[in-house]
Design a protein around this motif. Structure first.
Motif, short mmCIF file in Angstrom:
data_model
loop_
_atom_site.label_atom_id
_atom_site.label_comp_id
_atom_site.label_asym_id
_atom_site.label_seq_id
_atom_site.Cartn_x
_atom_site.Cartn_y
_atom_site.Cartn_z
N ASP A 112 0.84 -1.19 0.00
CA ASP A 112 0.00 0.00 0.00
C ASP A 112 0.88 1.24 0.00
N ARG A 113 0.25 2.37 -0.27
CA ARG A 113 0.96 3.63 -0.45
C ARG A 113 1.86 4.00 0.74
N MET A 114 1.38 3.76 1.94
CA MET A 114 2.13 4.18 3.11
C MET A 114 3.32 3.27 3.41
N HIS A 115 3.45 2.20 2.64
CA HIS A 115 4.63 1.34 2.77
C HIS A 115 5.38 1.25 1.45
N ARG A 116 5.24 2.32 0.63
CA ARG A 116 5.93 2.34 -0.66
C ARG A 116 6.53 3.72 -0.87
N ALA A 117 7.85 3.74 -1.13
CA ALA A 117 8.55 5.00 -1.34
C ALA A 117 9.15 5.01 -2.74
N MET A 118 9.33 6.21 -3.29
CA MET A 118 10.10 6.32 -4.54
C MET A 118 11.19 7.36 -4.35
N GLY A 119 12.37 7.02 -4.84
CA GLY A 119 13.50 7.95 -4.78
C GLY A 119 14.40 7.74 -5.96
N GLY A 120 15.28 8.71 -6.21
CA GLY A 120 16.22 8.54 -7.30
C GLY A 120 17.29 9.60 -7.25
N LEU A 121 18.40 9.30 -7.92
CA LEU A 121 19.51 10.24 -7.97
C LEU A 121 19.51 10.92 -9.34
N SER A 122 19.83 12.21 -9.34
CA SER A 122 19.98 12.97 -10.58
C SER A 122 18.74 12.76 -11.46
N MET A 123 18.89 12.23 -12.66
CA MET A 123 17.72 12.06 -13.52
C MET A 123 16.70 11.10 -12.90
N GLU A 128 0.24 6.37 -5.33
CA GLU A 128 1.12 5.19 -5.38
C GLU A 128 2.16 5.16 -4.26
N PHE A 129 2.70 6.35 -3.95
CA PHE A 129 3.86 6.39 -3.05
C PHE A 129 3.60 7.33 -1.86
N GLY A 130 4.08 6.94 -0.68
CA GLY A 130 3.89 7.75 0.50
C GLY A 130 5.12 8.53 0.92
N TYR A 131 6.25 8.28 0.28
CA TYR A 131 7.52 8.92 0.62
C TYR A 131 8.24 9.26 -0.68
N TYR A 132 8.77 10.50 -0.76
CA TYR A 132 9.46 10.94 -1.98
C TYR A 132 10.90 11.32 -1.63
N ALA A 133 11.85 10.93 -2.47
CA ALA A 133 13.26 11.29 -2.21
C ALA A 133 13.97 11.69 -3.50
#
Lengths: 373, 373
Positions: free
Chosen positions: B265-276, B291-296
């Motif tokens: 579920d959303r609160m247990h899914r994060a998306m992050g990435g470096l540069s592009m 979709e995602f509960g945490y952004y990095a």
């Protein structure tokens, strides 16, 4: 085992001069396509429908580039500089089907072809090229359920290191939590490492395809570094297997049995290897016959009944090689073992030498024979 | 997000000229040791205690070799030929701590240093070198329980391909079959691929160490190819994220939730990435806030409250970069977001630029903030 033929095979492997010896073709069909092992977006090297390989390397100010792949043995293929400053050249004849290692000699220095992916062989990351084989479907990447190749890191007290292995788990492993699987410990050759069987060998894809076709019962494959480079160039005869034997049997096998859903007994555990990995298999299974129930030597020598006498009997002894190696060796050894009451099988790969297509085919023949009873 | 600084960062990354700008040292301490990223048995390149790098390449008949690493920007380090025919040279000053990509220009051709391992960056497999960082313990390989990095192959109908991802499963994943885990989807940068976060970034070791010290609750990390090379050199501005967004949200996430023990579920899914990969994270989280509960975003731009307004609120917005990038950007963005009521955190890596030590440190700072409530 036949040490001389093994060493000869290793020397052939090193010099990269495996080729169709009878070829007399003087011109190549102009249907060259980029090799499937090129880096993303790279047009060269290319392979044509006959198996000729064409190289193109940019080095505007260089004087000479030679490729260690081609007919003509150690000399490989000499490239010539064109008007734009690119070095170009084509092998004098078709190469064997399958995977080949090579590198460039640029003005006297050893460099990789910037066009290709790299593969660990000859104790270095080498350039690699794939000449499409007529039977390539059995190791092709298809749209079907796939197993995973897991990098695991395990503690080795005997060497005071944290060591790496790759573990193939078959499709469905993550889903049916009740099922336990047999395990094949599968070794690379001299100068290679634990990446070879999946990168060059496509062991995972061979398994996925066999499982999808219902031709085998799923099993786990474990691949780790056989420490074969302790004896570097010229020192193969002095290689001692003891250190690796301890890592394998006292550290890795217990780790795998503790962390994966294995059937942790001799009759569900096989050992196999290619070339020097076969030599390791031969030595370790004879030293510890209680550990493994199935033995496989792929271009890695033979067993005989005398050395097996009075030891726990394996359920299978598999011995294979390429037709350009010494097929009589594995065929005669299998006959002798069968006469002595062993379940021995030999397999000869058509039109290949001491190279990875031989070993892909070997695994494809071996897998259905493992863990069937 | 700040496109200009991102593109500048990418250009710096490509030319490999990241360095300590203020260095005036004219001579290097003679305590050079082989880089930890050298191929087995290779003595060069070497790094000294100050961060100088020394190269030695054999090419008896070559006229010139230049290394694309060093002070002096794009020119890097020019090697000189010694009496034995080896090209040798040392950077004019110390390099930044951490990981750097580079390659050789040999008589006008692009080749890798035969001494080092290769890493995918700048849309090619590049040479890599590691200048030991004073805080390297947080990503060191230690003798403790390790998670696995699993290669998975998944079917992508939208692209008609079988695609690869790497899935980090934490230590203990194989043993406690009842536990389910949150998931971080973590993207590489332009010119890199799904191998970058574990090979160059040591994401798995950072997680193993944090888990062992009890600093984080274990979670899964999924790394796949962001298809960023569709826009090749010069085409970054024309990159469209739609194709990757579909692969990620319609194909990969369902595959991972079906094949691993996730909390789906959303609160247990994060998306992050470096540069592009940060650019992709920015675009995809805004397009699909459910979709995602945490952004990095790691050296990958910033969020502002206006673009987040009226969307499902994330539990965390993490933005980081190196001190040699634009630290004001992430710090000011975090302040603005906090004023608007968001849980925003910025982090600036000391004395680093648009490079992997910045991102290793970013992940180390990010991980304890994820999935804690």
């Amino acid at each position: 085992m036949n040490m001389k033929s093994l060493v000869t095979g290793l020397i052939i492997l090193l010099t990269g001069c495996i080729c169709k010896a009878q070829s007399n073709q003087s011109s190549a069909a102009e249907d060259f396509k980029p090799s499937t092992l090129n880096q993303p977006g790279q047009e060269y090297p290319q392979v044509n429908s006959q198996g000729y390989v064409r190289f193109k390397v940019k080095a505007l100010k260089a004087d000479s580039i030679r490729v260690t792949l081609g007919l003509g043995g150690h000399n490989g293929t000499v490239l010539t500089k064109n008007a734009e400053g690119y070095f170009v050249g084509t092998t004098a004849g078709p190469m064997d089907e399958g995977f080949h290692y090579y590198h460039l000699i640029v003005d006297g220095g050893v460099f990789n072809d910037p066009g290709t992916l790299n593969f660990y062989g000859s104790t270095r990351w080498e350039s690699g090229i794939e000449v499409p084989a007529h039977d390539q479907d059995f190791y092709a990447l298809r749209d079907l359920p796939h197993g995973n190749v897991q990098q695991v890191l395990f503690s080795s007290k005997s060497t005071n290191t944290v060591r790496r292995a790759f573990v193939y788990t078959p499709p469905g492993y993550e889903k049916d939590k009740s099922q336990h699987y047999p395990v094949l410990y599968l070794q690379h050759g001299w100068g290679e490492d634990e990446t070879a069987w999946s990168n060059q060998g496509h062991a995972n894809l061979i398994m996925d395809n066999l499982i999808n076709e219902g031709k085998i019962k799923p099993f786990i494959i474990v691949m780790t570094y056989g420490m074969t480079n302790v004896a570097r160039m010229g020192g193969i005869r002095s290689f001692k297997v003891d250190t690796f034997q301890r890592v394998l049997t006292e550290e890795l096998i217990p780790f795998v049995d503790a962390n994966f859903r294995t059937k942790a007994d001799r009759m569900h555990r096989a050992m196999g290897g290619l070339s020097m990995g076969g030599m390791e298999t031969h030595a370790i299974t004879l030293a510890m016959p209680g550990e493994f129930g199935y033995y496989a030597l792929l271009s890695g020598g033979t067993f005989n009944s005398a050395e097996l006498k009075d030891k726990a009997k394996p359920r299978l002894i598999f011995m294979s090689c390429g037709s350009r190696e010494k097929p009589d060796g594995v065929n005669n050894a299998a006959s002798e073992l069968k006469s002595a009451g062993y379940n021995a099988v030999s397999y000869v790969s058509p039109n290949t030498g001491h190279e990875f297509l031989t070993w892909r085919r070997g695994l494809y023949q071996l897998a259905p024979l493992l863990f069937q009873n």
